[in-house]
Design a protein around this motif. Sequence first.
Motif, PDB file in Angstrom:
ATOM      1  N   HIS A  80      48.924  18.693  76.890  1.00 52.54           N
ATOM      2  CA  HIS A  80      50.244  18.785  76.139  1.00 52.54           C
ATOM      3  C   HIS A  80      50.246  18.166  74.871  1.00 52.54           C
ATOM      4  CE1 HIS A  80      53.232  19.404  79.545  1.00 52.54           C
ATOM      5  NE2 HIS A  80      52.145  18.846  80.451  1.00 52.54           N
ATOM      6  N   ARG A  99      47.759  18.978  72.746  1.00 53.10           N
ATOM      7  CA  ARG A  99      47.449  20.286  72.332  1.00 53.10           C
ATOM      8  C   ARG A  99      48.484  21.262  72.012  1.00 53.10           C
ATOM      9  NH1 ARG A  99      43.085  23.905  71.386  1.00 53.10           N
ATOM     10  NH2 ARG A  99      41.557  22.452  72.340  1.00 53.10           N
ATOM     11  N   ARG A 100      49.504  21.438  72.891  1.00 57.67           N
ATOM     12  CA  ARG A 100      50.665  22.157  72.751  1.00 57.67           C
ATOM     13  C   ARG A 100      51.587  21.543  71.552  1.00 57.67           C
ATOM     14  NH1 ARG A 100      53.668  23.093  78.321  1.00 57.67           N
ATOM     15  NH2 ARG A 100      55.052  24.470  76.983  1.00 57.67           N
ATOM     16  N   GLN A 101      51.723  20.008  71.530  1.00 55.24           N
ATOM     17  CA  GLN A 101      52.211  19.509  70.675  1.00 55.24           C
ATOM     18  C   GLN A 101      51.709  19.898  69.153  1.00 55.24           C
ATOM     19  OE1 GLN A 101      54.030  15.418  71.080  1.00 55.24           O
ATOM     20  NE2 GLN A 101      52.448  14.804  69.346  1.00 55.24           N
ATOM     21  N   GLU A 143      50.140  22.149  68.252  1.00 54.16           N
ATOM     22  CA  GLU A 143      50.333  23.663  67.781  1.00 54.16           C
ATOM     23  C   GLU A 143      51.667  23.750  67.342  1.00 54.16           C
ATOM     24  OE1 GLU A 143      49.208  25.544  71.416  1.00 54.16           O
ATOM     25  OE2 GLU A 143      47.046  25.594  70.832  1.00 54.16           O
ATOM     26  N   ARG A 144      52.704  23.199  67.968  1.00 56.70           N
ATOM     27  CA  ARG A 144      54.133  23.473  67.308  1.00 56.70           C
ATOM     28  C   ARG A 144      54.420  22.878  66.217  1.00 56.70           C
ATOM     29  NH1 ARG A 144      55.056  21.951  73.055  1.00 56.70           N
ATOM     30  NH2 ARG A 144      55.563  19.936  72.359  1.00 56.70           N
ATOM     31  N   GLN A 145      53.520  21.703  65.968  1.00 52.92           N
ATOM     32  CA  GLN A 145      53.862  20.840  64.724  1.00 52.92           C
ATOM     33  C   GLN A 145      53.142  21.427  63.415  1.00 52.92           C
ATOM     34  OE1 GLN A 145      52.470  16.902  65.893  1.00 52.92           O
ATOM     35  NE2 GLN A 145      54.625  16.340  66.751  1.00 52.92           N
ATOM     36  N   GLN A 193      52.695  24.822  63.373  1.00 55.46           N
ATOM     37  CA  GLN A 193      53.535  25.996  62.828  1.00 55.46           C
ATOM     38  C   GLN A 193      54.746  25.693  62.384  1.00 55.46           C
ATOM     39  OE1 GLN A 193      52.674  28.993  63.395  1.00 55.46           O
ATOM     40  NE2 GLN A 193      50.657  28.496  64.039  1.00 55.46           N
ATOM     41  N   THR A 194      55.196  24.419  62.607  1.00 57.68           N
ATOM     42  CA  THR A 194      56.405  24.137  61.771  1.00 57.68           C
ATOM     43  C   THR A 194      56.195  23.512  60.197  1.00 57.68           C
ATOM     44  OG1 THR A 194      57.435  23.218  63.475  1.00 57.68           O
ATOM     45  CG2 THR A 194      58.294  22.047  61.559  1.00 57.68           C
ATOM     46  N   GLN A 195      54.728  22.924  60.443  1.00 61.52           N
ATOM     47  CA  GLN A 195      54.182  22.642  58.823  1.00 61.52           C
ATOM     48  C   GLN A 195      53.744  23.884  58.188  1.00 61.52           C
ATOM     49  OE1 GLN A 195      52.919  18.872  57.551  1.00 61.52           O
ATOM     50  NE2 GLN A 195      53.733  20.233  56.213  1.00 61.52           N
ATOM     51  N   SER A 203      55.564  26.660  58.206  1.00 57.98           N
ATOM     52  CA  SER A 203      56.776  27.248  57.816  1.00 57.98           C
ATOM     53  C   SER A 203      57.346  26.486  56.711  1.00 57.98           C
ATOM     54  CB  SER A 203      57.738  27.002  58.847  1.00 57.98           C
ATOM     55  OG  SER A 203      57.335  27.957  59.896  1.00 57.98           O
TER      56      SER A 203
END
Length: 404
Positions: free
Chosen positions: A161, A163-165, A167-169, A171-173, A175
């Motif tokens: 979990h 790792r998933r966090q 990866e999400r953060q 991608q936001t960075q 953008s």
Amino acid sequence: MSDLMYAAAPSEMITLDKLEALTMARLDLLLHVNEYNSDQLEEMDSIYGFYGLRLIIAAIERWETMNSGIAEWWIDQEIIVFQHRLYTRIFTSTETLTTRLLFVKSLLMDFGVEYELKNDVYLVPFQHVPMLVRQREVVLYHGMCHIPPLSSAMITLLMFHYRRQLERQFQTQISAVEFLELSRFNSLQKQVLVMYKESFSQLNNQQPLKRRTTAKELDEVQMPLCMKSLYDHLKRDKHLKYDGRNQLRLFLKGLGFTFDENYAFWKTTFCAITPAIVFEKKYAYNIRHNYGLVGSRKDYAPMNCSAIQNRSAPRPGQYHGCPYKHWEHQQLIVQLQKHVGVDLATAIANTAKESLYGVACGMHLEAVMKGSQTKKMCLVNKVTISHPNFWFDYANQVHNDEAI
């Protein structure tokens, strides 16, 4: 939220020079993370370094025209840091049992993991622990996995979990980078990219093999486990299903096989049990297609590790995919034992179990290098492999160097 996960960026003022120093220190830490124990990692930890390096790597990913692989590497290395610190807090900390149990509970809540606590065991929906279910490392009953709070299975769950966090953060960075004024960080961005590339320069800038690999040499060369498995099953069964054929065929193309050589290789192998007319009708077109001779006329490149790992998992009778991701834990150990000792095979499999597939593959490469008794073996220590042909080229380049 736990201090292990850098919940929010710091708000205190910091000078640009200080931020640059902490960012570079974080990069150096990640490059040598396996050389430090948990206490040293705690001492060297810096939330400014974490956020500074994440911002710079996002800028590199956003603006660099060539994919350096640094983002994937960064996530893998941060997972290793998290694993070390998590292991300390759960197993070796001097904190009370109650404090450690509350710590685990807080992490599960932070990650939004659904659970029930029954008889001091966490009941977690199976979709939250796919790697444990896939590897049959957890008790599963009525769709719920039974995970003791202070266990290696819990660490695997939390790492998945995290790792998933990340990866999400990240991608936001990426953008957000487009809307940030980062000109003051141009020098730092160059420093990070240069330091990263130089650390792997002898790996990432390979000279071509002194001889091009041919079909007759495949039994003598070193292969990454994914391709070795496909090749061995092909020799045994004289057949592979579509996904396996495509994966191995493009790998061979990357070894320098021309269309004629690739065609002859598959025809010779298949026609041991398949009539030539059937081979031409059912299988020859796809070989031509891979070389851009028919269809869309696209000249396909060999698959990288990400493409292999993200394809559908192999079903019974299929052998494609990434062994470190798709094989069961014990199966991986058994197969690795054919190439390395049982202790190292277990260590590699345990690394893969934590979803560090590229690191596990790099450990296999390191074992091959150590077996070659070359001074270059130290260069591959803890490398994250991102392409099967890269693994092949480096392992066999060293082998060729020593034969000269």
